[in-house]
Design a protein around this motif. Structure first.
Motif, PDB file in Angstrom:
ATOM      1  N   GLU A  41      38.727 -29.384  44.048  1.00  0.00           N
ATOM      2  CA  GLU A  41      38.221 -27.771  44.841  1.00  0.00           C
ATOM      3  C   GLU A  41      39.147 -27.835  46.190  1.00  0.00           C
ATOM      4  OE1 GLU A  41      34.171 -27.481  43.444  1.00  0.00           O
ATOM      5  OE2 GLU A  41      34.431 -28.991  44.481  1.00  0.00           O
TER       6      GLU A  41
ATOM      7  N   ALA B  50      41.413 -24.550  47.283  1.00  0.00           N
ATOM      8  CA  ALA B  50      40.620 -23.466  47.823  1.00  0.00           C
ATOM      9  C   ALA B  50      41.972 -23.721  49.236  1.00  0.00           C
ATOM     10  CB  ALA B  50      39.278 -24.583  48.904  1.00  0.00           C
TER      11      ALA B  50
ATOM     12  N   LEU C 177      35.507 -19.752  43.541  1.00  0.00           N
ATOM     13  CA  LEU C 177      37.015 -20.151  43.078  1.00  0.00           C
ATOM     14  C   LEU C 177      37.689 -19.997  41.793  1.00  0.00           C
ATOM     15  CD1 LEU C 177      36.838 -24.621  43.765  1.00  0.00           C
ATOM     16  CD2 LEU C 177      37.499 -22.362  45.464  1.00  0.00           C
TER      17      LEU C 177
END
Ligand code: ARG
Length: 605
Positions: free
Chosen positions: A521, A525, A582
């Motif tokens: 993640e 990001a 996301l």
């Protein structure tokens, strides 16, 4: 602490802060921090390399200086403790909370994805496409059209002020090739059977009955005739002159040929989905009555010299292979003006009347010398001052997979229309195989987006100056750095949302922000945050392949994330929402990036 607007690219924030810290060290005023993304995650996310240069200049130990810079540096809001590495690099690792906060801001900005426009952008003329009347557009024009259009889109976004972008389609509609075609068409009227007809009717009929290939063939035929026979060449030049003096028949025929070719071009522009329109056409003929002044003013500035009857400008630094001074010819001995003369007139017009401060020209690399020379001449003559940026963006030629110039099986030049049709056809066959049950209309829509997208993406994903290998199989594959792969990555996210029945508006309303914590993640990001920096670099340096490379990385990072982090089945609601955000921001970034490249996305593939 240096002031910054909150959504500046990360790299710019770091650059500012580190430069400011360096400025506080002896001798460091004005030194650049030279911040770059790191190549390997073990060195953190960004790296400043500028300290080493400064240390050398100041005859200091680089690691020690780096330590001193770090002492003066405050990045605690965004980074963990900076680290000195190797001979004196400073490495930065972004804090998770800062990433989350920045990303949340970017996500909330529906229009600009959190990217600030550049302040006070220059009025920018982009000269691209520029086909020649009576000749067919060739693959070189295709590249110019595709690439120039990306510059227009990227700069329009970055400048955030459409009035600062002026597209110029500098078509070739005034030169000798016009005289050649006029001779063919008007002589036929004068000496052939049609003489009894009214000239206008003759012209109408003529242009109703020919194809672009015919017109192109007439030009080629005439050009060969002229090369072999001085008498014919003379007549062609006379036709050119009569056109330039405004004779009726010549003018009428010229107008017909011009709109005939422009109609065909418009068709291709439409199929390609480029932003050029009729109103952007400002061709060579537009400058016809400004050419005399170019010569006069060059003469007045004492820059003109005669060489073998022609009028030339000799500019410093330009030599022939034999080491002789190389002239920029601006008027031939018979009085005719040249391509360069028109380009000089165009620079003056663009700077004086359009108020351009940045001029970008997109042509193939073979014209490099032409641009260097007339740029130098325009500077010398004072027509482009220091405040004006002149940029030629050259691109390589298009070859087949064996490295030969792109030709049809029969050995002819590839016709653009056929090429684009083939792209859509091939894409259609692929869609048809993968998804036979879709309605035909939808298949066609997908095939259009994928086929045209593939041609554009393949072109743009190369370093511009390299020759570009045209390979259908490679550009249409779903695996690798291609348009279909990117379009698929986008459609995949859309399908997650459909599958989960997610209401996007609802999702955005949820109070808590995105909270990346798993390594996959975090990696995704950080990459999402880099979009601003990539757009800025592409806009500044005019290098579209940096954007395709970024999008490809992003899609791959998304894939890794999606394989490792359950989204719809995430353990908690908060995690699920964060991951959905996301996903959504990845999709929007891909769509936005492809949009800057002039490539469509589709909701379902
Ligand atoms: N018509 C030219 C060609 O086909 C390209 C013109 C490029 N623009 C310019 N201002 N010279 O090669």
């Amino acid at each position: 602490m240096a002031k910054y607007s909150p959504m500046k690219p990360v790299i710019d924030i770091l650059e500012e802060r580190v430069s400011a810290a360096m400025a506080q060290c002896a001798g460091g005023a004005g030194a650049a921090a030279m911040v770059k993304p790191t190549q390997e995650p073990k060195f953190g996310d960004y790296q400043a390399n500028g300290v080493m240069g400064l240390a050398k200049k100041m005859r200091r130990h680089p690691r020690e200086l780096a330590g001193q810079v770090i002492e003066k540096l405050d990045v605690s809001d965004m980074c963990r403790e900076p680290e000195i590495a190797g001979p004196g690099f400073i490495n930065f690792r972004l804090k998770g909370a800062w990433i989350a906060a920045q990303l949340t801001k970017a996500m909330k900005d529906e229009k600009r994805l959190g990217i600030d426009p550049v302040g006070n952008p220059p009025v920018t003329v982009i000269d691209y496409s520029c086909p020649n009347i009576a000749k067919q557009m060739h693959v070189g024009h295709l590249r110019s059209t595709i690439i120039g259009d990306v510059f227009a889109r990227v700069l329009e976004f970055w400048y955030d002020d459409p009035t600062k972008i002026i597209r110029q389609n500098h078509i070739g509609d005034w030169g000798l090739q016009m005289g050649m075609v006029l001779r063919k068409i008007i002589d036929r009227y004068n000496y052939d059977t049609e003489k009894s007809m009214d000239f206008d009717d003759y012209l109408n009929e003529y242009f109703c009955n020919i194809s672009e290939e015919d017109l192109d063939a007439s030009y080629v035929e005439e050009s060969d005739l002229g090369l072999g026979d001085e008498k014919i060449a003379k007549i062609q030049r006379e036709y050119t002159l009569r056109l330039q003096y405004g004779e009726t028949k010549e003018n009428k025929t010229w107008k017909k040929a011009r709109s005939f070719t422009l109609d065909k071009c418009s068709y291709i522009y439409k199929q390609l989905g480029v932003t050029l329109t009729e109103k952007d056409v400002c061709g060579e003929s537009f400058y016809a009555d400004r050419l005399g002044a170019v010569i006069e003013d060059l003469a007045a500035a004492d820059l003109l010299e005669e060489s073998q009857g022609a009028r030339c400008v000799f500019l410093e630094g330009f030599k022939s292979k034999e080491g002789e001074p190389l002239p920029l010819i601006v008027q031939k001995s018979d009085g005719a003006y040249l391509y360069s003369t028109t380009d000089l007139a165009a620079v003056r017009y663009r700077v004086d009347e359009l108020k351009a401060e940045r001029l970008i020209y997109v042509t193939d690399a073979r014209q490099k010398l032409h641009f260097e020379m007339f740029f130098a001449c325009a500077r010398r003559a004072g027509w482009a001052g220091d405040n004006v940026l002149l940029e030629h963006v050259p691109f390589g030629s298009v070859t087949d997979p064996k490295g030969r110039p792109l030709k049809t099986r029969a050995g002819e030049n590839v016709k653009l229309k056929d090429l684009l049709d083939e792209a859509e056809e091939r894409a259609f066959n692929i869609v048809n195989q993968k998804n036979p049950d879709l309605p035909d209309e939808q298949k066609k829509k997908i095939a259009h987006a994928v086929g045209i997208g593939a041609v554009k993406y393949a072109d743009l994903s190369n370093n511009l100056v390299s020759d570009y290998v045209f390979d259908w199989d490679k550009m249409l594959t779903m695996e690798g750095n291609t348009a279909p792969y990117m379009q698929y990555a986008y459609a995949r996210v859309q399908s997650i949302f459909r599958k989960g029945g997610i209401d996007e508006q609802q999702l955005l309303k949820v109070d808590h922000a995105v909270d990346p914590s798993a390594p996959e993640e975090l990696a995704l990001a950080k990459l999402l945050l880099r979009y601003a920096e990539v757009v800025e670099t592409v806009a500044r340096d005019l290098r579209p392949h940096l954007l395709t490379a970024y999008l490809f990385d992003l899609a791959q990072s998304f894939s890794t994330f999606y394989t490792n982090c359950p989204v719809l089945k995430a353990e908690t609601d908060a995690l699920r929402n964060s991951r959905l955000l996301l996903c959504r921001h990845t999709a929007r970034t891909i769509r936005h990036g492809l949009g800057l490249l002039g490539i469509e996305t589709i909701e379902q593939m």
